[in-house]
Design a protein around this motif. Sequence first.
Motif, short mmCIF file in Angstrom:
data_model
loop_
_atom_site.label_atom_id
_atom_site.label_comp_id
_atom_site.label_asym_id
_atom_site.label_seq_id
_atom_site.Cartn_x
_atom_site.Cartn_y
_atom_site.Cartn_z
N ASP A 22 0.72 -1.26 0.04
CA ASP A 22 0.17 -0.10 -0.03
C ASP A 22 0.90 1.20 0.12
OD1 ASP A 22 -2.42 -1.46 0.08
OD2 ASP A 22 -2.43 -1.48 2.36
N THR A 23 0.47 2.29 -0.69
CA THR A 23 1.03 3.51 -0.65
C THR A 23 0.56 4.31 0.63
OG1 THR A 23 1.01 3.76 -3.03
CG2 THR A 23 1.30 5.82 -1.77
N THR A 24 1.48 4.81 1.47
CA THR A 24 0.90 5.38 2.76
C THR A 24 2.10 6.58 2.95
OG1 THR A 24 2.45 3.99 4.14
CG2 THR A 24 0.32 3.38 3.70
N VAL A 25 1.76 7.47 3.69
CA VAL A 25 2.84 8.41 4.21
C VAL A 25 3.85 7.85 5.11
CG1 VAL A 25 3.18 10.68 5.45
CG2 VAL A 25 1.19 10.48 3.93
N ASN A 106 5.31 9.88 0.18
CA ASN A 106 3.96 9.04 -0.04
C ASN A 106 4.37 7.85 -0.79
OD1 ASN A 106 1.41 8.43 0.53
ND2 ASN A 106 0.79 10.13 -0.84
N GLY A 107 4.75 6.86 -0.29
CA GLY A 107 5.07 5.38 -1.12
C GLY A 107 4.86 4.19 -0.63
N LYS A 108 5.50 3.41 -1.11
CA LYS A 108 5.45 1.76 -0.91
C LYS A 108 6.46 1.24 0.05
CE LYS A 108 2.62 1.17 -4.92
NZ LYS A 108 1.95 -0.27 -5.25
N THR A 109 7.47 1.96 0.23
CA THR A 109 8.46 1.69 1.20
C THR A 109 9.33 2.73 2.08
OG1 THR A 109 10.74 0.33 0.89
CG2 THR A 109 10.50 2.08 -0.63
N GLY A 110 9.77 2.20 3.05
CA GLY A 110 10.34 3.10 4.10
C GLY A 110 11.38 4.00 3.74
N LYS A 147 10.41 5.73 12.99
CA LYS A 147 9.74 5.84 11.77
C LYS A 147 8.38 5.57 11.95
CE LYS A 147 9.76 1.06 10.32
NZ LYS A 147 8.91 1.19 9.22
N GLN A 148 7.58 5.96 10.64
CA GLN A 148 6.22 5.84 10.66
C GLN A 148 5.74 5.35 9.63
OE1 GLN A 148 3.92 9.39 12.49
NE2 GLN A 148 5.80 9.72 13.40
N GLY A 149 4.43 4.87 9.40
CA GLY A 149 4.19 4.46 8.04
C GLY A 149 4.30 2.91 7.80
N GLY A 150 3.39 2.42 6.66
CA GLY A 150 3.70 1.05 6.37
C GLY A 150 2.91 0.19 7.24
N LYS A 151 3.06 -1.19 6.97
CA LYS A 151 2.29 -2.06 7.70
C LYS A 151 2.75 -2.17 9.18
CE LYS A 151 5.09 -6.18 6.83
NZ LYS A 151 4.96 -7.36 6.24
N ASN A 152 4.17 -1.70 9.57
CA ASN A 152 4.54 -1.84 11.03
C ASN A 152 4.02 -0.80 11.59
OD1 ASN A 152 5.50 -4.20 10.59
ND2 ASN A 152 7.44 -3.41 9.74
N GLY A 153 3.32 0.57 11.19
CA GLY A 153 3.18 1.55 11.74
C GLY A 153 4.16 2.44 12.46
N HIS A 154 4.17 2.80 13.77
CA HIS A 154 5.06 3.89 14.24
C HIS A 154 6.05 3.19 15.00
CE1 HIS A 154 5.96 6.87 17.38
NE2 HIS A 154 6.55 7.49 16.42
N TRP A 155 7.15 3.52 15.06
CA TRP A 155 8.47 2.67 15.82
C TRP A 155 9.26 3.77 16.28
CZ3 TRP A 155 13.71 3.17 15.46
CH2 TRP A 155 14.46 2.42 16.36
N GLN A 156 9.68 3.96 17.61
CA GLN A 156 10.58 4.89 17.87
C GLN A 156 11.58 4.17 18.98
OE1 GLN A 156 8.25 8.04 19.61
NE2 GLN A 156 9.93 9.36 20.21
N SER A 157 12.68 4.70 18.84
CA SER A 157 13.82 4.35 19.69
C SER A 157 13.86 4.65 21.13
CB SER A 157 15.32 4.50 19.29
OG SER A 157 15.58 5.94 19.20
#
Length: 157
Positions: A22-25, A106-110, A147-157
């Motif tokens: 999916d294309t996501t922000v 706005n795309g398909k990869t991080g 990082k935000q977006g995509g199937k894994n959603g939001h990740w923060q260190s």
Amino acid sequence: MTQLTHLNQQGEANMVDVSNKDTTVRTARAQAVISMSPETLALISEGEHAKGDVFGVSRIAGIQAAKKCSDLIPLCHPLMLSKVGIDFSIRIKSSSVLITSLCKLNGKTGVEMEALTAASVAALTLFDMCKASDPAMVISDIKVLEKQGGKNGHWQS
């Protein structure tokens, strides 16, 4: 163990097919730290370095690097970045500069690799501009912050 996505069935390196994603922000933030002598930090902080606007040149280098990431890292997808930002935070106590990058599309990869490349090249450029007066500088702590977006959603260190 997680299956490596950059290997095909024969164990050969290949680019991941993202056409069905999916294309996501998507956004990613990364950092690099460059430590230096207090004298060098003062020169660049006050805009008095002999080579000119060290932060300005390093910012442009980081932005350009993010745009060229797929030319540098073999299996990265070429991306149409919508935003690349580079910020510098002067840290007097540790005599260092914290470099943070932000990449967005706005795309398909991080965009983690683009953010890491931007922060790294901004640090390398700062090093290059100041190496004559401070060859003992150290670049460290290069990492993804968020990082935000995509199937894994939001990740923060």
